[in-house]
Each structure stands twice: as structure tokens, then as C-alpha cells.
Design an enzyme around this catalytic site. Sequence first.
Site, PDB file in Angstrom:
ATOM      1  N   LEU A  65      99.082  37.391 -62.842  1.00 14.39           N
ATOM      2  CA  LEU A  65     100.097  36.565 -63.513  1.00 14.39           C
ATOM      3  C   LEU A  65      99.878  36.605 -65.029  1.00 14.39           C
ATOM      4  O   LEU A  65      98.832  37.060 -65.493  1.00 14.39           O
ATOM      5  CB  LEU A  65      99.998  35.130 -62.988  1.00 14.39           C
ATOM      6  N   PRO A  66     100.851  36.108 -65.800  1.00 11.97           N
ATOM      7  CA  PRO A  66     100.723  36.253 -67.260  1.00 11.97           C
ATOM      8  C   PRO A  66      99.526  35.508 -67.883  1.00 11.97           C
ATOM      9  O   PRO A  66      98.756  36.114 -68.611  1.00 11.97           O
ATOM     10  CB  PRO A  66     102.052  35.686 -67.788  1.00 11.97           C
ATOM     11  N   THR A  96      94.502  37.922 -67.042  1.00 14.71           N
ATOM     12  CA  THR A  96      93.617  37.585 -68.166  1.00 14.71           C
ATOM     13  C   THR A  96      93.893  36.141 -68.561  1.00 14.71           C
ATOM     14  O   THR A  96      94.995  35.821 -69.026  1.00 14.71           O
ATOM     15  CB  THR A  96      93.885  38.499 -69.380  1.00 14.71           C
ATOM     16  N   LYS A 171      86.504  40.336 -70.852  1.00 19.81           N
ATOM     17  CA  LYS A 171      87.868  40.825 -71.112  1.00 19.81           C
ATOM     18  C   LYS A 171      88.361  40.416 -72.504  1.00 19.81           C
ATOM     19  O   LYS A 171      88.956  41.225 -73.217  1.00 19.81           O
ATOM     20  CB  LYS A 171      88.808  40.282 -70.018  1.00 19.81           C
ATOM     21  N   LYS A 246      98.214  36.156 -76.818  1.00 20.56           N
ATOM     22  CA  LYS A 246      97.537  35.195 -75.934  1.00 20.56           C
ATOM     23  C   LYS A 246      96.045  35.526 -75.828  1.00 20.56           C
ATOM     24  O   LYS A 246      95.187  34.660 -75.984  1.00 20.56           O
ATOM     25  CB  LYS A 246      98.178  35.259 -74.535  1.00 20.56           C
TER      26      LYS A 246
HETATM   27  P1  NAD Z   1     104.089  40.699 -66.623  1.00 23.04           P
HETATM   28  O1  NAD Z   1     104.663  39.570 -67.369  1.00 23.04           O
HETATM   29  O2  NAD Z   1     104.751  42.035 -66.650  1.00 23.04           O
HETATM   30  O3  NAD Z   1     103.903  40.300 -65.061  1.00 23.04           O
HETATM   31  C1  NAD Z   1     103.596  39.019 -64.605  1.00 23.04           C
HETATM   32  C2  NAD Z   1     104.395  38.775 -63.325  1.00 23.04           C
HETATM   33  O4  NAD Z   1     104.009  37.518 -62.768  1.00 23.04           O
HETATM   34  C3  NAD Z   1     105.920  38.709 -63.550  1.00 23.04           C
HETATM   35  O5  NAD Z   1     106.548  39.641 -62.695  1.00 23.04           O
HETATM   36  C4  NAD Z   1     106.275  37.253 -63.205  1.00 23.04           C
HETATM   37  O6  NAD Z   1     107.555  37.123 -62.624  1.00 23.04           O
HETATM   38  C5  NAD Z   1     105.169  36.912 -62.221  1.00 23.04           C
HETATM   39  N1  NAD Z   1     104.905  35.489 -62.047  1.00 23.04           N
HETATM   40  C6  NAD Z   1     104.694  34.536 -62.992  1.00 23.04           C
HETATM   41  N2  NAD Z   1     104.417  33.345 -62.413  1.00 23.04           N
HETATM   42  C7  NAD Z   1     104.462  33.555 -61.071  1.00 23.04           C
HETATM   43  C8  NAD Z   1     104.266  32.717 -59.937  1.00 23.04           C
HETATM   44  N3  NAD Z   1     103.969  31.419 -60.065  1.00 23.04           N
HETATM   45  N4  NAD Z   1     104.394  33.252 -58.709  1.00 23.04           N
HETATM   46  C9  NAD Z   1     104.692  34.569 -58.564  1.00 23.04           C
HETATM   47  N5  NAD Z   1     104.887  35.415 -59.599  1.00 23.04           N
HETATM   48  C10 NAD Z   1     104.781  34.913 -60.834  1.00 23.04           C
HETATM   49  O7  NAD Z   1     102.582  40.843 -67.138  1.00 23.04           O
HETATM   50  P2  NAD Z   1     101.591  42.101 -66.935  1.00 23.04           P
HETATM   51  O8  NAD Z   1     101.705  43.018 -68.112  1.00 23.04           O
HETATM   52  O9  NAD Z   1     101.720  42.626 -65.545  1.00 23.04           O
HETATM   53  O10 NAD Z   1     100.186  41.347 -67.115  1.00 23.04           O
HETATM   54  C11 NAD Z   1      99.631  40.525 -66.101  1.00 23.04           C
HETATM   55  C12 NAD Z   1      98.249  40.073 -66.551  1.00 23.04           C
HETATM   56  O11 NAD Z   1      97.418  41.218 -66.759  1.00 23.04           O
HETATM   57  C13 NAD Z   1      98.249  39.304 -67.882  1.00 23.04           C
HETATM   58  O12 NAD Z   1      97.312  38.262 -67.830  1.00 23.04           O
HETATM   59  C14 NAD Z   1      97.866  40.366 -68.900  1.00 23.04           C
HETATM   60  O13 NAD Z   1      97.240  39.780 -70.032  1.00 23.04           O
HETATM   61  C15 NAD Z   1      96.924  41.229 -68.079  1.00 23.04           C
HETATM   62  N6  NAD Z   1      96.833  42.649 -68.486  1.00 23.04           N
HETATM   63  C16 NAD Z   1      97.952  43.365 -68.798  1.00 23.04           C
HETATM   64  C17 NAD Z   1      97.825  44.708 -69.178  1.00 23.04           C
HETATM   65  C18 NAD Z   1      99.011  45.563 -69.530  1.00 23.04           C
HETATM   66  O14 NAD Z   1      98.820  46.674 -70.068  1.00 23.04           O
HETATM   67  N7  NAD Z   1     100.248  45.134 -69.261  1.00 23.04           N
HETATM   68  C19 NAD Z   1      96.552  45.302 -69.204  1.00 23.04           C
HETATM   69  C20 NAD Z   1      95.437  44.552 -68.838  1.00 23.04           C
HETATM   70  C21 NAD Z   1      95.588  43.216 -68.471  1.00 23.04           C
END
Ligand code: NAD
Length: 294
Positions: A65-66, A96, A171, A246
Site C-alpha cells: 500500500l502507499p 514503505t 529502506k 513521503k
Molecule cells: P501505488 O500507489 O501505485 O499502489 C498502491 C495501491 O494500493 C493502489 O493500487 C491503491 O488503490 C491500493 N490501496 C490503497 N489503500 C488500499 C486498501 N485499503 N485496500 C486495498 N488497496 C489499497 O504505489 P506503488 O508504487 O505500488 O508503491 C507501493 C509501496 O511500495 C509504497 O509504500 C512505495 O513507497 C513502495 N515502493 C514503491 C516503489 C516504486 O518504484 N513504485 C519501489 C519501492 C517501494
Amino acid sequence: MTQIAFIGLGHMGLPMARNLLKAGFVLKVFDLVPAAVDELAAEGALAAASAVEATQDALVVISMLPASRHVEGLYLGDAGLLTALKPGTLVLECSTIAPESARRVHQAASALGIEMLDAPVSGGTAGAAAGTLTFMVGGAAATLAKAHAIFAAMGSNIFHAGPDGAGQVAKVCNNQVLAVQMIATAEAMAMGVASGLEPGVLAEIMRQSSGGNWTLEKYNPWPGVMENAPASRGYSGGFMAELMAKDLGLAQEAAQVSGSSTPMGALALQLYRLLLKQGKGKQDFSVVQQLFVE
Ligand code: NAD
């Protein structure tokens, strides 16, 4: 085969879940965005209409999740998901989030007889798609041993960072370095190009010289230098600038708690806040390049 509930199918969760399917795990998936659930259901996952429904019959729950508030909102409280899980369930929380937030979920899980690991990842969307993520794990070593095969289906490096919350500390340290490198690369690219160099030539020289770093290897912020980098597709996909902001905020909190001096991280946070004010928060974090271009 173990049934896994996968919650959060965004930029990272979707390709991670896909790799679990490929490895033969049975997956029941949920996201607030139904299209993401449908996409994975078409590839063989079971679709759920809620997080609780996704976890019925699951021995393992993975969430991606975000931010902290989404994770605490999902798991904690009287109606939180933890109360719907059977004792013995394994929760792998891969978002994260603040180390403190992770520890709160650890504590609540442990009180209910549920095993949990905080397991944030590094490697970006390309690493998620290729199954080459790095997992930084906080929690009991014995719990990590149980989860190892699941992480191995999504990643190639699995580190035990230490006790509850330690994965999140590792992280935020890592992402602070990444942000600083990205900004340093972007300002150097802009200076070199403004001084008459070809961006591709400059990028290759720095990549193979002492300025070489991960962003030059895999994620050049200058459009057109790397075909597969977000910069070459209008800074779409990838890792949103608002998520980097964030993480830099979490790093500043960690610095405050530990009494550490992190001037580079503080400056990086200010630059990302500026990008957010410019309405670029949803674009990939390499859009920081645009701060340095006329
Ligand atoms: P994103 O916003 O693309 O995906 C998050 C998903 O969670 C969305 O599809 C949203 O609809 C869903 N969501 C939110 N609340 C929810 C709930 N209560 N129930 C079900 N679904 C829910 O974000 P992302 O890029 O996939 O990143 C996710 C996590 O990974 C973050 O914490 C980010 O910091 C970390 N991260 C991202 C990357 C990257 O390159 N994108 C790399 C490493 C770590």
C-alpha cells in the site's frame, strides 16, 4: 500450494503478485481499484471484493500500500483486518512506512498470535516485474525462514535487517541515498547539456566513471537517454514523486529520533516538496530533472 491474500495492486503490487502466480501460488487479490483486481483475475488469480474476503482461507497475507496511514487503516482497530485473521497466519507487509507504524502493526499482530514481518522492497517497477527485488526484512528470523520461498518468488536479495521495524529503517536510509543520487544526476545532466554535450554521451561517460550510480545505470532522468526509463515515457509509471517525498519525510523523522545529522536528505525533501507544489507528485520521481531545465 499455499494460498496467499495479496492486497494493493498498484505499480509494485501488480507485478509482484504476477510473479507469485507464475511461481504456482494460489492468490486471492484485492485493491480499491477494481480494474487492477480484474487484470490479475484474467491471469489466474481469485478476485475478492474486500480485504477480508481476500484473506479467507489464506495462510499468508501480503500488503503493498502507499503509506503508513493506509497500512494502519487496513490492519488496526476493532474492525481491522488483523481481527479477521486466524492465529498462525503470516503477514508480510511490504509497503514503505514509518518504522513506528510497522512496530504498531507487529505488536497488534503478535497479541493475536499472528506472525508478521515488515519487508519493504527496493528495485523499482522493473525489479518487481523481473522478480529481482531486494527485500529488507524486520522481525523474527524464524518467521523469515517460513516466508523465504515467498520472497524468493518476487526477489533475488533477501536481507534480515534486524528486529521489528528494522526493515523500514534500512529502506528509508536507502531511499534517502537514492533521492540524493537522482538529484545530483539530474543537475549534472542539465549542466552538461546546457554546456553543449550530448545527453547520451554524458550519461555514458558518468556511468562508467567515478560519478556512476544506480540512477545512471538503470533510471536516467533525461528523456531519451534510456529507452525503458520513466523519463522516456513522459515520467509516467515508476515511483511517484509524492511517494519519494513521503520516504524522505520518514528519513527526516528517523534522523530526529536518532539524533542524526542528514543535511543532504533534508535538502532532497525540500526539492521534492517543490515538485509536489508544481503539481508533479503523481509523476515518476525522476521528474526532478525538470527543476534544472529551462
Ligand atoms: P501505488 O500507489 O501505485 O499502489 C498502491 C495501491 O494500493 C493502489 O493500487 C491503491 O488503490 C491500493 N490501496 C490503497 N489503500 C488500499 C486498501 N485499503 N485496500 C486495498 N488497496 C489499497 O504505489 P506503488 O508504487 O505500488 O508503491 C507501493 C509501496 O511500495 C509504497 O509504500 C512505495 O513507497 C513502495 N515502493 C514503491 C516503489 C516504486 O518504484 N513504485 C519501489 C519501492 C517501494
